[in-house]
Design a protein around this motif. Structure first.
Motif, PDB file in Angstrom:
ATOM      1  N   ALA A 149     -24.899  31.928 -11.073  1.00  0.00           N
ATOM      2  CA  ALA A 149     -26.307  31.565 -11.233  1.00  0.00           C
ATOM      3  C   ALA A 149     -27.202  32.689 -10.723  1.00  0.00           C
ATOM      4  O   ALA A 149     -26.758  33.540  -9.953  1.00  0.00           O
ATOM      5  N   ARG A 150     -28.435  32.672 -11.162  1.00  0.00           N
ATOM      6  CA  ARG A 150     -29.359  33.705 -10.727  1.00  0.00           C
ATOM      7  C   ARG A 150     -29.817  33.478  -9.284  1.00  0.00           C
ATOM      8  O   ARG A 150     -30.145  34.407  -8.568  1.00  0.00           O
ATOM      9  N   GLU A 151     -29.788  32.219  -8.862  1.00  0.00           N
ATOM     10  CA  GLU A 151     -30.163  31.867  -7.494  1.00  0.00           C
ATOM     11  C   GLU A 151     -29.061  31.047  -6.843  1.00  0.00           C
ATOM     12  O   GLU A 151     -28.277  30.386  -7.537  1.00  0.00           O
ATOM     13  N   LYS A 152     -29.009  31.058  -5.525  1.00  0.00           N
ATOM     14  CA  LYS A 152     -27.996  30.313  -4.792  1.00  0.00           C
ATOM     15  C   LYS A 152     -28.212  28.811  -4.982  1.00  0.00           C
ATOM     16  O   LYS A 152     -29.335  28.318  -4.866  1.00  0.00           O
ATOM     17  N   GLN A 153     -27.114  28.091  -5.301  1.00  0.00           N
ATOM     18  CA  GLN A 153     -27.199  26.650  -5.522  1.00  0.00           C
ATOM     19  C   GLN A 153     -26.016  25.979  -4.816  1.00  0.00           C
ATOM     20  O   GLN A 153     -24.935  25.860  -5.382  1.00  0.00           O
ATOM     21  N   ASP A 154     -26.233  25.536  -3.604  1.00  0.00           N
ATOM     22  CA  ASP A 154     -25.151  24.927  -2.827  1.00  0.00           C
ATOM     23  C   ASP A 154     -24.707  23.583  -3.396  1.00  0.00           C
ATOM     24  O   ASP A 154     -23.567  23.161  -3.204  1.00  0.00           O
ATOM     25  N   ASP A 155     -25.609  22.893  -4.093  1.00  0.00           N
ATOM     26  CA  ASP A 155     -25.281  21.575  -4.643  1.00  0.00           C
ATOM     27  C   ASP A 155     -25.172  21.613  -6.164  1.00  0.00           C
ATOM     28  O   ASP A 155     -25.513  20.652  -6.855  1.00  0.00           O
ATOM     29  N   PHE A 156     -24.677  22.757  -6.702  1.00  0.00           N
ATOM     30  CA  PHE A 156     -24.583  22.928  -8.157  1.00  0.00           C
ATOM     31  C   PHE A 156     -23.715  21.844  -8.804  1.00  0.00           C
ATOM     32  O   PHE A 156     -22.658  21.477  -8.296  1.00  0.00           O
ATOM     33  N   LYS A 157     -24.181  21.352  -9.948  1.00  0.00           N
ATOM     34  CA  LYS A 157     -23.426  20.430 -10.789  1.00  0.00           C
ATOM     35  C   LYS A 157     -23.441  20.994 -12.208  1.00  0.00           C
ATOM     36  O   LYS A 157     -24.412  21.659 -12.611  1.00  0.00           O
ATOM     37  N   LEU A 158     -22.376  20.742 -12.955  1.00  0.00           N
ATOM     38  CA  LEU A 158     -22.313  21.251 -14.324  1.00  0.00           C
ATOM     39  C   LEU A 158     -23.469  20.736 -15.167  1.00  0.00           C
ATOM     40  O   LEU A 158     -23.918  21.413 -16.098  1.00  0.00           O
ATOM     41  N   SER A 159     -23.982  19.572 -14.844  1.00  0.00           N
ATOM     42  CA  SER A 159     -25.116  19.026 -15.587  1.00  0.00           C
ATOM     43  C   SER A 159     -26.372  19.890 -15.424  1.00  0.00           C
ATOM     44  O   SER A 159     -27.307  19.802 -16.229  1.00  0.00           O
ATOM     45  N   ASP A 160     -26.386  20.761 -14.389  1.00  0.00           N
ATOM     46  CA  ASP A 160     -27.522  21.679 -14.195  1.00  0.00           C
ATOM     47  C   ASP A 160     -27.637  22.684 -15.335  1.00  0.00           C
ATOM     48  O   ASP A 160     -28.683  23.333 -15.498  1.00  0.00           O
ATOM     49  N   LEU A 161     -26.555  22.820 -16.101  1.00  0.00           N
ATOM     50  CA  LEU A 161     -26.551  23.787 -17.202  1.00  0.00           C
ATOM     51  C   LEU A 161     -27.297  23.275 -18.433  1.00  0.00           C
ATOM     52  O   LEU A 161     -27.615  24.057 -19.342  1.00  0.00           O
ATOM     53  N   LYS A 162     -27.562  21.990 -18.487  1.00  0.00           N
ATOM     54  CA  LYS A 162     -28.262  21.425 -19.645  1.00  0.00           C
ATOM     55  C   LYS A 162     -29.635  22.083 -19.810  1.00  0.00           C
ATOM     56  O   LYS A 162     -30.427  22.140 -18.864  1.00  0.00           O
ATOM     57  N   GLY A 201     -26.793  37.736  -8.553  1.00  0.00           N
ATOM     58  CA  GLY A 201     -26.282  36.418  -8.900  1.00  0.00           C
ATOM     59  C   GLY A 201     -25.459  35.819  -7.784  1.00  0.00           C
ATOM     60  O   GLY A 201     -25.129  36.502  -6.797  1.00  0.00           O
ATOM     61  N   PHE A 202     -25.112  34.540  -7.958  1.00  0.00           N
ATOM     62  CA  PHE A 202     -24.327  33.815  -6.957  1.00  0.00           C
ATOM     63  C   PHE A 202     -23.295  32.941  -7.662  1.00  0.00           C
ATOM     64  O   PHE A 202     -23.625  32.205  -8.600  1.00  0.00           O
ATOM     65  N   VAL A 203     -22.037  33.026  -7.238  1.00  0.00           N
ATOM     66  CA  VAL A 203     -20.985  32.172  -7.805  1.00  0.00           C
ATOM     67  C   VAL A 203     -21.240  30.740  -7.365  1.00  0.00           C
ATOM     68  O   VAL A 203     -21.337  30.449  -6.172  1.00  0.00           O
ATOM     69  N   VAL A 204     -21.355  29.831  -8.343  1.00  0.00           N
ATOM     70  CA  VAL A 204     -21.644  28.426  -8.019  1.00  0.00           C
ATOM     71  C   VAL A 204     -20.518  27.483  -8.425  1.00  0.00           C
ATOM     72  O   VAL A 204     -20.477  26.338  -7.978  1.00  0.00           O
ATOM     73  N   SER A 205     -19.593  27.956  -9.289  1.00  0.00           N
ATOM     74  CA  SER A 205     -18.498  27.088  -9.730  1.00  0.00           C
ATOM     75  C   SER A 205     -17.369  27.930 -10.322  1.00  0.00           C
ATOM     76  O   SER A 205     -17.595  29.029 -10.833  1.00  0.00           O
ATOM     77  N   SER A 206     -16.162  27.383 -10.236  1.00  0.00           N
ATOM     78  CA  SER A 206     -14.982  28.033 -10.825  1.00  0.00           C
ATOM     79  C   SER A 206     -14.594  27.315 -12.111  1.00  0.00           C
ATOM     80  O   SER A 206     -14.305  26.117 -12.105  1.00  0.00           O
ATOM     81  N   VAL A 207     -14.593  28.040 -13.217  1.00  0.00           N
ATOM     82  CA  VAL A 207     -14.169  27.459 -14.492  1.00  0.00           C
ATOM     83  C   VAL A 207     -12.694  27.075 -14.410  1.00  0.00           C
ATOM     84  O   VAL A 207     -12.271  26.061 -14.970  1.00  0.00           O
ATOM     85  N   GLY A 208     -11.902  27.862 -13.679  1.00  0.00           N
ATOM     86  CA  GLY A 208     -10.477  27.581 -13.530  1.00  0.00           C
ATOM     87  C   GLY A 208     -10.200  26.270 -12.826  1.00  0.00           C
ATOM     88  O   GLY A 208      -9.296  25.522 -13.209  1.00  0.00           O
ATOM     89  N   VAL A 209     -10.980  25.970 -11.797  1.00  0.00           N
ATOM     90  CA  VAL A 209     -10.827  24.699 -11.082  1.00  0.00           C
ATOM     91  C   VAL A 209     -11.261  23.547 -11.982  1.00  0.00           C
ATOM     92  O   VAL A 209     -10.599  22.504 -12.066  1.00  0.00           O
TER      93      VAL A 209
END
Length: 337
Positions: free
Chosen positions: A128-141, A211-219
C-alpha cells in the motif's frame, strides 16, 4: 667441510623429492576427482529471493556435484521464458506452469513438460502507499491495483484470492498493462494505490518510503503450484540423465533451505543478490520461511495440477483441461536424492 656440503646437498634433494611427490599426488587426485560437466542453459522468469532453494543449489555447488555446468539467464516474464525454451535457446525453463498449459492448448507439436515444482505458495505481497495496520482485502474495493500481466500467475492468483474472500475482481480496478517486473518502478513513480510485488521489490519500496507491505498473497492463497521447471518433451526424452542430475541438485538445494536458518540461507545466496544488504536478505528469507513457501520435495502432484487448471478456468483463460500426464512427469522428482 666436504661432509657438510654432502649433507646439505642430500637434504636439498630429499626436500625436492618430497615436494615433487606431494605435487604429483595432488595432480593425480585432481585428475581422478574431476567430473566432465554438461552445459545446461536455464531461463528463469525473474530473479527473486522467492526462489532461494535454486540459488542455494547454485552457490553451494550442487549442480557441479551432479556434473552440470549451469548457465542461468533471466527472461523477465513467463512468455519470454517459454519462447526461449521453444526456440531451443534454453534447455530448461523456470516459470509459472500455466504457460505450459497455454502452449499445449495452442497445439505445440513438442509439448513443454513440467518435471519439478519449486514453490507451493504465491511469493508476492500487497503493498500500500500508506501504512495500514488493520488492512483488509475489502479495502481494495474501488482502488487501483497494479496486478501484473493478464494471464500470468501473479495476476490470476491475486484474483483467486479476491474471489476466495468473496470479492468480485470487477470491484477492484486492476491494472494488467504492466509486466510484474516493472510494477514496482511504476508504483514508485506514482501509479496505483496498491501494487502486488515479489521480493526484494516489496522490501525495497518500504526502504525508500514509497510503500508498505500490508498482506501476503501467499498466506491468503493457500497452497498453489506457483512455479515449476519444464523442458520440451524431446529434450526430456533425449537427456533423461541430465534432467535427473539437474533435479538431484535442486533437491539438495531444497534440503538445504529446510534444514538451515534464514541467516544461513541468506549468507549462502547473497552472491546472487549482491545489491541487497545481508540483514535485509535475511529478513526476506525469514518472511518466505514463515509462510511455508517451499516444498520439501519437488513432486508436482496431480492434485496441484488440477488446482492450477481450476485457477485458469476461473480466470477464463482455459480453453480445455489437458490431462496431467500430458504436461507433468513426477519421474525425476520422485527419484531425486
Amino acid at each position: 667441510m666436504n661432509l657438510k656440503r654432502r649433507l646439505f646437498s642430500l637434504l636439498v634433494l630429499t626436500v625436492l623429492a618430497i615436494c615433487l611427490l606431494a605435487g604429483c599426488g595432488k595432480k593425480d587426485s585432481a585428475k581422478t576427482s574431476a567430473v566432465p560437466l554438461t552445459k545446461v542453459t536455464l531461463n528463469e522468469v525473474a530473479h527473486s529471493i522467492f526462489y532461494a532453494p535454486m540459488y542455494a543449489a547454485i552457490e553451494n555447488g550442487y549442480f557441479e556435484q551432479e556434473g552440470i555446468d549451469l548457465d542461468l539467464v533471466t527472461g523477465f516474464g513467463a512468455d519470454k521464458v517459454m519462447a526461449a525454451v521453444l526456440s531451443g535457446e534454453a534447455d530448461i525453463g523456470f516459470m509459472g506452469p500455466e504457460t505450459t498449459v497455454y502452449t499445449y492448448n495452442e497445439g505445440a507439436a513438442d509439448a513443454v513438460i513440467n518435471f519439478a515444482q519449486l514453490t507451493q505458495r504465491a511469493g508476492n505481497f500487497i503493498v500500500a502507499r500508506e501504512k495500514q495496520d488493520d488492512f483488509k482485502l475489502s479495502d481494495l474495493k474501488g482502488a487501483k491495483v497494479l496486478g501484473g500481466r493478464a494471464g500470468g500467475m501473479p495476476e490470476m492468483v491475486f484474483e483467486y484470492v479476491l474471489k476466495k474472500n468473496e470479492i468480485d475482481p470487477s470491484e477492484v480496478e486492476i491494472d494488467q498493462s504492466i509486466d510484474f517486473g516493472s510494477t514496482a518502478a511504476a508504483f514508485s513513480g506514482g501509479k496505483g494505490a496498491y501494487t502486488v510485488e515479489f521480493e526484494p521489490s516489496a522490501t525495497a519500496l518500504e526502504q525508500e518510503g514509497a510503500g508498505f507491505v500490508v498482506s501476503s498473497v501467499g498466506v491468503e492463497s493457500g497452497y498453489v503450484p506457483y512455479t515449476a521447471f519444464s523442458a520440451k518433451k524431446s529434450y526430456l526424452d533425449a537427456h533423461k540423465d541430465v534432467i535427473q542430475s539437474f533435479t538431484n541438485a535442486l533437491q539438495k538445494g531444497m534440503d538445504y533451505v529446510t534444514s538451515h536458518t534464514s541467516a544461513e540461507i541468506a549468507k549462502a545466496i547473497q552472491p546472487q543478490f549482491s545489491e541487497t544488504e545481508l540483514d535485509t536478505l535475511t529478513a526476506i528469507v525469514e518472511r518466505y520461511h514463515k509462510q511455508d513457501t517451499w516444498k520439501d520435495d519437488l513432486v508436482f502432484s496431480e492434485e496441484s495440477f488440477a488446482l492450477l487448471l481450476d485457477i485458469l478456468e476461473d480466470a477464463k483463460v482455459l480453453t480445455k483441461r489437458p490431462a496431467y500426464d500430458a504436461l507433468v512427469t513426477d519421474e525425476f522428482a520422485r527419484q531425486a536424492k
